[in-house]
Motif scaffolding. Structure first.
Motif, PDB file in Angstrom:
ATOM      1  N   UNK A 178      62.983 -29.206  -7.109  1.00 60.66           N
ATOM      2  CA  UNK A 178      61.890 -29.899  -6.429  1.00 60.66           C
ATOM      3  C   UNK A 178      60.706 -30.112  -7.377  1.00 60.66           C
ATOM      4  N   UNK A 179      60.326 -31.369  -7.556  1.00 61.78           N
ATOM      5  CA  UNK A 179      59.133 -31.695  -8.325  1.00 61.78           C
ATOM      6  C   UNK A 179      59.300 -31.719  -9.820  1.00 61.78           C
ATOM      7  N   UNK A 180      60.510 -31.487 -10.350  1.00 62.39           N
ATOM      8  CA  UNK A 180      60.708 -31.355 -11.790  1.00 62.39           C
ATOM      9  C   UNK A 180      61.240 -32.659 -12.388  1.00 62.39           C
ATOM     10  N   UNK A 181      60.475 -33.323 -13.263  1.00 64.33           N
ATOM     11  CA  UNK A 181      61.001 -34.494 -13.964  1.00 64.33           C
ATOM     12  C   UNK A 181      62.060 -34.075 -14.980  1.00 64.33           C
ATOM     13  N   UNK A 182      62.956 -34.997 -15.297  1.00 70.27           N
ATOM     14  CA  UNK A 182      63.996 -34.753 -16.294  1.00 70.27           C
ATOM     15  C   UNK A 182      63.950 -35.859 -17.336  1.00 70.27           C
ATOM     16  N   UNK A 183      64.571 -35.616 -18.482  1.00 66.97           N
ATOM     17  CA  UNK A 183      64.705 -36.646 -19.502  1.00 66.97           C
ATOM     18  C   UNK A 183      65.727 -37.681 -19.035  1.00 66.97           C
ATOM     19  N   UNK A 184      65.821 -38.824 -19.713  1.00 64.64           N
ATOM     20  CA  UNK A 184      66.852 -39.807 -19.337  1.00 64.64           C
ATOM     21  C   UNK A 184      68.261 -39.235 -19.399  1.00 64.64           C
ATOM     22  N   UNK A 185      68.455 -38.174 -20.185  1.00 59.75           N
ATOM     23  CA  UNK A 185      69.769 -37.525 -20.270  1.00 59.75           C
ATOM     24  C   UNK A 185      69.968 -36.458 -19.204  1.00 59.75           C
ATOM     25  N   UNK A 186      68.966 -36.249 -18.347  1.00 54.40           N
ATOM     26  CA  UNK A 186      69.110 -35.296 -17.257  1.00 54.40           C
ATOM     27  C   UNK A 186      68.671 -33.882 -17.568  1.00 54.40           C
ATOM     28  N   UNK A 187      68.006 -33.645 -18.715  1.00 58.66           N
ATOM     29  CA  UNK A 187      67.536 -32.310 -19.064  1.00 58.66           C
ATOM     30  C   UNK A 187      66.188 -32.064 -18.413  1.00 58.66           C
ATOM     31  N   UNK A 188      66.074 -30.979 -17.656  1.00 58.65           N
ATOM     32  CA  UNK A 188      64.810 -30.657 -16.991  1.00 58.65           C
ATOM     33  C   UNK A 188      63.729 -30.384 -18.031  1.00 58.65           C
ATOM     34  N   UNK A 189      62.536 -30.929 -17.825  1.00 54.86           N
ATOM     35  CA  UNK A 189      61.456 -30.733 -18.792  1.00 54.86           C
ATOM     36  C   UNK A 189      60.994 -29.290 -18.861  1.00 54.86           C
ATOM     37  N   UNK A 190      61.341 -28.483 -17.873  1.00 51.98           N
ATOM     38  CA  UNK A 190      61.021 -27.056 -17.934  1.00 51.98           C
ATOM     39  C   UNK A 190      61.798 -26.364 -19.046  1.00 51.98           C
TER      40      UNK A 190
END
Length: 700
Positions: free
Chosen positions: A133-145
């Motif tokens: 919930x609330x977590x953006x990801x890279x275009x490859x689907x890797x969570x920015x966390x």
């Protein structure tokens, strides 16, 4: 009549305390309420009360934003919740005013005056596509966390706006859109429904992070999504609170820079946007200029830009401190700081639209009027403006949103001489609207697109030293060049001053074609140059009742009355009240407003607990319910309070009665000024009290 602070705050405040004589030099009538406020909720320690929204059936939804990690679970994580057991606007809409939190147990949780606060979802919850919930990801689907980089805030920790788009006639089912105030930002869409017993539940498997769509990346993503509005055409509007838009710090103007021949002492964060490790700008300036250094306004909001670049597709670097410039994909500053509309909210993928033509700022919130053309906009932070956009035709009537065309205005306070050095409770601010420019949404985006390919390597081109030979020396040279002569990668100082000169000589429609972009993408700097009042301090939530018509009110929160509002220069020079205030403005014909009238004033920062404990402090979000009452949320400093928690108050204007708004042509929900038998208005009485008790405000 709120003839004393005790009357304004209600019976819970001892009159002997509230009516003190201000012998300590405090501002008269601070605190002050025209009407009544009642504390309905206190939030958990460390958290703000954000995102208030009342459903069709009267359920209050609000967010638990950045609570202390030391609170007991579940109040130690960001969350989205609702009040079970109380329905605003119903026949049973009564509650006992909530007392202040006095114990550790009370301070560590969310409390409400009636019912119970229940969480629908919170930070860390798994949702659709195996995302969080609330977590953006890279275009490859890797969570920015999972990536290193400076953070504006913990991702998923800062839910703010909540707006429900109902999907059935009863309003018991719908899609809840929630902002996440981070960089990159996010908006989630969560299906929720109400059971027969009044409980609401969320479908987490059907919940999505709208930031992670191709459509959002094509717009450049979002940053610092704060509060918002539900449009008259029933779509959620998210406000990007882009604090780093500040080009010159505090009250300085671009003309000051040009006249001085240097930006030293003036430059704001925006000029350092594409600096490698941009969040270190302030320390670099301090080291370069020593005693001549200055506060680079908005510097702290440059945090998160590395993560935003990764979100857009840049190749991640080796750690936060890696000084290597990003040279593949980097955020365009002119693509953030706008109002985002999620059209087709029920579609598999809602269609995000940025209203570029509304201007660029640290938007706290828009308030779209029922003519569907007039939009009022509040900008948060120090020394900011108050803006209005008026479309030529109703905004949803444009088949292509790129065709939306209209005029951007900035407010100017015109009664500064009469209002100078008076307590805010006594001062109505008279405003006129300065026309800054006309454009259509598509052409503003075309101007913005010209800066899409700027990267951090371009920043280093300001240096004479080749950065690939000596990066440290090149960065220092570039910092000095940008501080003194400006960032050549973006709109120049000279362009802004030339636009203003032409504006003055030829009017807003007479400027050269290549300069028409200036007020739309350098909105604050342009407003200063043409004499608008860019002095408001933390201009927060803004709202009016759904279906508002002339005679109804727009409410505007100002979290603090200090700095530009309480200095000895400019258009606003009222006495200082660190506790802030709430203005209201009556809608006139054509949905115009011309007077900001104070209806709630917070306490002075020096007030003792017996005063500060019972007053609205540092107003943030405001939400006008259908009956004319206003939900007022705090983002408070503790000052003299005996407790550290933020509160949510229900404000009942003096003229308003529950369930009074009937949507009639005249909008009868309190447009008439209250009078006594002799015809004296309360505003007149405030002025009389001021003459009897005239005291200068303390200056820090």
């Amino acid at each position: 009549m709120a003839t004393s602070v005790a009357a304004g705050l209600g019976a819970s405040v001892p009159a002997t305390v509230a009516a003190q004589d201000d012998e300590d030099g405090d501002t008269p009538h601070a605190p002050y309420v025209r009407g009544e406020i009642e504390r309905f909720a206190t939030t958990a320690l460390g958290a703000e009360v954000t995102g208030p929204f009342v459903t069709q059936g009267g359920t209050l939804i609000f967010s638990l934003q950045h609570p202390s990690r030391q609170n007991p679970a579940p109040f130690n994580k960001g969350g989205i919740g609702y009040v079970k057991g109380h329905e605003f606007g119903s026949e049973d809409d009564e509650f006992d005013e909530l007392g202040i939190p006095t114990t550790n147990e009370q301070q560590g949780r969310v409390r409400v005056g009636n019912g119970e606060y229940e969480l629908l979802a919170q930070e860390g919850d798994n949702i659709a596509d195996n995302e969080d919930l609330g977590i953006p990801v890279t275009p490859d689907g890797l969570a920015l966390t999972e990536l290193e980089g400076s953070r504006y805030s913990d991702l998923g920790y800062t839910p703010d706006m909540n707006h429900l788009v109902a999907t059935n006639d009863e309003g018991t089912e719908g899609l809840l859109f929630t902002n996440f105030e981070a960089s990159p930002g996010n908006v989630t869409r969560m299906p929720i429904s109400r059971d027969d017993d009044g409980s609401w539940s969320a479908d987490l498997e059907g919940t999505s992070n709208l930031s992670n769509t191709e459509e959002m990346r094509e717009l450049g993503g979002t940053r610092i999504n704060c509060y918002g509005d539900l449009s008259p055409w029933n779509t959620p509007l998210s406000a990007e609170e882009e604090y780093a838009h500040t080009r010159v710090s505090l009250t300085a103007t671009v003309s000051d820079v040009v006249e001085e021949g240097t930006g030293v002492g003036y430059r704001g964060a925006a000029q350092f946007w594409n600096r490698p490790n941009a969040s270190e700008t302030q320390s670099a300036i301090d080291e370069l200029y020593g005693e001549d250094s200055w506060t680079v306004q908005g510097n702290w909001a440059l945090s998160g830009l590395k993560l935003h670049a990764y979100y857009l597709g840049a190749q991640p670097l080796d750690g936060e401190d890696d000084p290597t410039p990003i040279d593949d994909v980097y955020p365009n500053p002119y693509r953030t700081g706008y109002i985002v509309d999620f059209r087709e909210p029920e579609a598999d993928t809602p269609q995000p639209i940025k209203y570029w033509v509304f201007g660029r700022a640290a938007w706290e919130c828009p308030d779209v009027q029922s003519d569907e053309k007039t939009v009022y906009l509040s900008s948060d932070g120090d020394s900011k403006g108050f803006y209005k956009f008026v479309a030529d035709e109703p905004i949803p009537s444009y088949e292509d949103p790129g065709d939306i065309e209209g005029t951007l205005h900035a407010a100017k306070v015109t009664n500064h001489d009469a209002a100078a050095a008076k307590p805010p409770a006594e001062v109505d601010l008279e405003i006129e609207w300065i026309e800054m420019g006309r454009a259509c949404n598509r052409e503003v985006e075309s101007w913005i697109a010209e800066y899409d390919d700027v990267t951090q390597v371009d920043y280093l081109e300001h240096a004479e030293t080749d950065w690939e030979v000596d990066l440290e020396a090149a960065l220092e040279e570039a910092d000095r060049e940008v501080a003194e002569n400006g960032n050549a990668d973006y709109v120049s100082d000279e362009e802004i001053v030339e636009w203003a000169d032409q504006w003055e000589d030829e009017g807003p429609d007479g400027v050269d074609e290549e300069l028409r972009r200036v007020p739309f993408i350098e909105t604050r700097a342009a407003a200063k140059e043409v004499g608008a009042t860019v002095e408001f301090r933390k201009s927060e939530g803004i709202d009016s009742v759904t279906g508002a018509e002339p005679g109804d009110y727009v409410y505007l929160g100002i979290s603090e009355v200090n700095d530009g509002m309480s200095d000895d220069q400019g258009d606003v020079q009222v006495d200082r009240v660190d506790g802030g205030l709430v203005y209201r403005a009556e809608l006139e014909e054509g949905y115009d407003v011309s007077t900001l009238e104070p209806v709630i004033v917070g306490p002075d920062g020096s007030d003792p607990a017996e005063v500060a404990d019972e007053a609205l402090l540092n107003i943030d979000n405001v939400y006008v319910m259908d009956d004319g009452r206003v939900l007022c949320c705090e983002d408070a400093a503790q000052y003299g309070r005996s407790y550290p928690n933020d509160c949510l108050y229900v404000y009942t204007p003096e003229e308003a009665e529950p369930n009074a708004h009937d949507g009639s042509e005249n909008g009868e929900n309190g447009a008439e000024e209250p009078t006594e038998g002799d015809g004296t208005t309360e505003h007149d009485e405030r002025e009389t009290h001021a003459e009897e008790d005239e005291t200068d405000a303390e200056e820090e």
